[in-house]
Enzyme design. Structure first.
Site, PDB file in Angstrom:
ATOM      1  N   SER A  63      14.549   7.624  -0.077  1.00 47.61           N
ATOM      2  CA  SER A  63      14.192   8.992  -0.446  1.00 47.61           C
ATOM      3  C   SER A  63      13.151   9.514   0.536  1.00 47.61           C
ATOM      4  O   SER A  63      12.729   8.804   1.457  1.00 47.61           O
ATOM      5  CB  SER A  63      13.628   9.044  -1.881  1.00 47.61           C
ATOM      6  OG  SER A  63      12.432   8.284  -1.966  1.00 47.61           O
ATOM      7  N   GLY A  64      12.727  10.758   0.332  1.00 46.88           N
ATOM      8  CA  GLY A  64      11.640  11.310   1.114  1.00 46.88           C
ATOM      9  C   GLY A  64      11.909  11.398   2.602  1.00 46.88           C
ATOM     10  O   GLY A  64      13.032  11.641   3.047  1.00 46.88           O
ATOM     11  N   TYR A  95      -6.081   4.168   0.794  1.00 54.23           N
ATOM     12  CA  TYR A  95      -4.945   4.761   1.515  1.00 54.23           C
ATOM     13  C   TYR A  95      -5.363   5.155   2.931  1.00 54.23           C
ATOM     14  O   TYR A  95      -4.703   4.801   3.910  1.00 54.23           O
ATOM     15  CB  TYR A  95      -4.418   5.980   0.755  1.00 54.23           C
ATOM     16  CG  TYR A  95      -3.242   6.656   1.428  1.00 54.23           C
ATOM     17  CD1 TYR A  95      -1.961   6.124   1.325  1.00 54.23           C
ATOM     18  CD2 TYR A  95      -3.418   7.818   2.172  1.00 54.23           C
ATOM     19  CE1 TYR A  95      -0.877   6.738   1.945  1.00 54.23           C
ATOM     20  CE2 TYR A  95      -2.342   8.433   2.799  1.00 54.23           C
ATOM     21  CZ  TYR A  95      -1.082   7.891   2.685  1.00 54.23           C
ATOM     22  OH  TYR A  95      -0.017   8.492   3.306  1.00 54.23           O
TER      23      TYR A  95
END
Length: 340
Positions: A23-24, A203
């Site tokens: 996905s993405g 992150y």
């Protein structure tokens, strides 16, 4: 199919492995590459095989004659990475492009206090919207291997995959392309805490680590025709970002994001647009691309896609130092048990 491509097929087509491709941006990259070259062999290296099967079906229906394979790969698991590296070498004669795209950003929501503060102090708002700095509340956890989940998924698992494939990739050359982020900040990374166990920006830390390790790998392997570069896909609405506000609210905000391109052209909004830089590198001579730059997808207000690059902030010794520390971590983990 999970199976093999014939040797004849491999000899006439490029082999492209994309992690996190169900996905993405990863899926959009597969679409765009097949639109460019239908003969390319796409390997969707995904944690969730069922989702990968669905993505494979969609690609084969949209691009008739497409060659799409599936590989089970969970970059947060050492055992999974080791098994995937062995399978890739068994399945293909070479890998022309290795897109290290899989990643996670487990947020618990928007930091509304900081967003409101930015609205009162507009000079900080553009930076916050373009990088996500301070806007998201992060929640990390531990893997079965005892690593921090964000570090393992985004950085270490991909590093380990390259290490396991190194001799194989050097036989015929390869272009390694890492997905970094505009949120990759040197200030959020500590060489003494590479997993960001004590920090609050795991992150951002993992993405800056990607910038460093890509440079280290490029320096080590470029003489063997293996090149490594980092990209930023810009901002787009994907499975990673949509849970923050919900699909309905994202849809309502779409016109605003397009308008923001006047000031923040990395507002790509769609995964297809965000894949611009990944396609650009596919079409570029890897030996001519500067590894010390972060190459980023942009979209103009009028809808034109383009790539801009900027220097990555680091000291010259840091890529080599991080490489040594990741190798030491690998040695320690492999000494703890049979992981292949």
């Amino acid at each position: 199919m999970n199976g093999d491509c014939s040797q004849e097929d491999e000899e006439i087509s490029k082999v492209v492995v994309i992690t996190g491709a169900n996905s993405g941006v990863g899926f959009a990259l597969a679409q765009r590459l097949l639109a460019l070259e239908i003969t390319v062999t796409i390997c969707l290296a995904c944690r969730n095989v069922a989702k990968a099967e669905k993505a494979k079906t969609e690609l084969e229906e949209e691009y008739k004659g497409a060659k799409v394979d599936i590989l089970q790969l969970d970059t947060s698991s050492i055992a999974s990475v080791t098994a995937a590296a062995k399978e890739l070498q068994r399945r293909y004669r070479q890998i022309d492009y290795l897109y290290l795209n899989a990643g996670i950003m487990p947020d618990t929501g928007i930091n509304w206090d900081y967003l409101l503060w930015c609205l009162i102090h507009p000079s900080y708002l553009v930076d916050a919207l373009s990088t996500g700095e301070g806007l998201l509340k992060m929640q990390d956890s531990d893997t079965k291997d005892g690593l921090k989940l964000i570090f393992a998924t985004n950085l270490f698992g991909h590093f380990l995959l390259v290490r396991k494939l190194e001799d194989f990739l050097c036989e015929k050359g390869c272009h390694i392309i890492w997905t970094s982020s505009s949120n990759a900040r040197k200030k959020n990374f500590s060489m003494d805490d590479i997993q960001d166990k004590k920090g609050r920006q795991p992150y951002s830390s993992s993405k800056h680590g990607i910038n460093l390790i890509s440079n280290a790998i490029n320096d080590r392997l470029k003489e063997k025709n293996v090149f490594s570069h980092v990209i930023c896909p810009g901002f787009s609405i994907t499975g990673m970002t949509s849970p923050m506000l919900g699909s309905l609210l994202w849809s309502l905000l779409y016109p605003l994001f397009v308008l923001l391109r006047l000031f923040i052209p990395i507002m790509c909004v769609t995964p297809w647009n965000s894949a611009e830089v990944l396609v650009w590198l596919f079409q570029s001579d890897a030996s001519e691309v500067n590894p010390a730059l972060l190459h980023t997808s942009h979209k103009s207000f009028l809808g034109k896609g383009y790539v801009k690059s900027k220097k990555i902030e680091f000291y010259s010794h840091e890529p080599r130092l991080l490489y040594k520390r990741l190798v030491a971590l690998q040695t320690t983990l492999e000494g703890m048990g049979p992981i292949g």
